[in-house]
Design a protein around this motif. Structure first.
Motif, PDB file in Angstrom:
ATOM      1  N   GLY A 197     -36.778  60.475  42.983  1.00 23.36           N
ATOM      2  CA  GLY A 197     -35.313  60.746  43.726  1.00 23.36           C
ATOM      3  C   GLY A 197     -35.202  59.797  44.668  1.00 23.36           C
ATOM      4  N   SER A 198     -33.989  60.150  45.320  1.00 23.32           N
ATOM      5  CA  SER A 198     -33.382  59.535  46.571  1.00 23.32           C
ATOM      6  C   SER A 198     -33.072  60.177  47.556  1.00 23.32           C
ATOM      7  CB  SER A 198     -32.098  58.316  45.877  1.00 23.32           C
ATOM      8  OG  SER A 198     -32.560  57.542  44.891  1.00 23.32           O
ATOM      9  N   ARG A 253     -30.888  59.260  51.417  1.00 23.61           N
ATOM     10  CA  ARG A 253     -30.262  58.453  52.330  1.00 23.61           C
ATOM     11  C   ARG A 253     -30.320  58.924  53.751  1.00 23.61           C
ATOM     12  NH1 ARG A 253     -26.790  54.108  51.697  1.00 23.61           N
ATOM     13  NH2 ARG A 253     -25.092  53.723  53.311  1.00 23.61           N
ATOM     14  N   ARG A 268     -37.444  49.110  46.966  1.00 22.19           N
ATOM     15  CA  ARG A 268     -37.102  50.362  46.671  1.00 22.19           C
ATOM     16  C   ARG A 268     -36.100  50.937  47.881  1.00 22.19           C
ATOM     17  NH1 ARG A 268     -40.803  54.370  47.292  1.00 22.19           N
ATOM     18  NH2 ARG A 268     -42.191  53.077  48.621  1.00 22.19           N
ATOM     19  N   GLN A 317     -31.445  53.624  52.786  1.00 22.13           N
ATOM     20  CA  GLN A 317     -31.179  54.345  51.318  1.00 22.13           C
ATOM     21  C   GLN A 317     -32.737  53.905  50.687  1.00 22.13           C
ATOM     22  OE1 GLN A 317     -28.681  55.583  49.782  1.00 22.13           O
ATOM     23  NE2 GLN A 317     -30.149  56.205  48.169  1.00 22.13           N
ATOM     24  N   ASN A 327     -34.596  54.744  47.498  1.00 17.42           N
ATOM     25  CA  ASN A 327     -34.739  54.909  46.100  1.00 17.42           C
ATOM     26  C   ASN A 327     -36.112  55.163  45.364  1.00 17.42           C
ATOM     27  OD1 ASN A 327     -31.880  55.060  45.985  1.00 17.42           O
ATOM     28  ND2 ASN A 327     -31.718  52.848  45.581  1.00 17.42           N
ATOM     29  N   ASN A 328     -36.264  55.731  44.205  1.00 19.60           N
ATOM     30  CA  ASN A 328     -37.601  55.802  43.852  1.00 19.60           C
ATOM     31  C   ASN A 328     -38.574  56.268  44.662  1.00 19.60           C
ATOM     32  OD1 ASN A 328     -39.593  55.474  41.524  1.00 19.60           O
ATOM     33  ND2 ASN A 328     -39.793  53.222  41.859  1.00 19.60           N
TER      34      ASN A 328
END
Length: 126
Positions: free
Chosen positions: A16-17, A19, A67, A82, A84-85
């Motif tokens: 998931g991500s 921020r 990432r 940010q 990600n992964n």
């Protein structure tokens, strides 16, 4: 007096991500070079990402390249990370950091940060 306020940490599933955001105030020249570090229990503080005052240059730790993305968000004294992964090994307390420099196009070195936020916890479950 430089003040850093972080937000956005939480619990997320692997892949998931999230921020993260950091708002800086009190930078002498209107903005600071800024970065993110993280620290897991029993481990050394690790550099994650850094960005120049003008947002034109950035650097990343090897473990997050491809990432994570650091960026300036509108105001020069606000920065986001940010992520990600996400992987379980990304679990840590993440700290926003700042450096005061006259050079707008300079990414602070890992040892140059002078100001630190309170940290925000990121937990990534398997």
């Amino acid at each position: 007096q430089v003040q850093l306020v972080e937000s956005g940490g939480g619990l997320v599933q692997a892949g998931g991500s999230l921020r993260l955001s950091c708002a800086a105030s009190g930078c002498t020249f209107g903005s600071c070079g800024m970065g993110w570090f993280r620290q897991a229990p029993g481990k050394e503080r690790e550099f994650v990402a850094g960005i120049s005052r003008n947002g034109r240059r950035a650097s990343y730790g090897d473990s997050v390249k491809g990432r994570f993305t650091i960026s300036r968000d509108g105001a020069a004294n606000t920065v986001s990370l940010q992520m990600n992964n996400l992987k379980p090994e990304d679990t840590a307390v993440y700290y926003c950091a700042a450096d005061q420099t006259r050079t707008t196009d300079y990414v602070p070195g890992v040892e140059e940060y002078d100001y630190w936020g309170q940290g925000t916890r990121v937990a990534v479950s398997s």
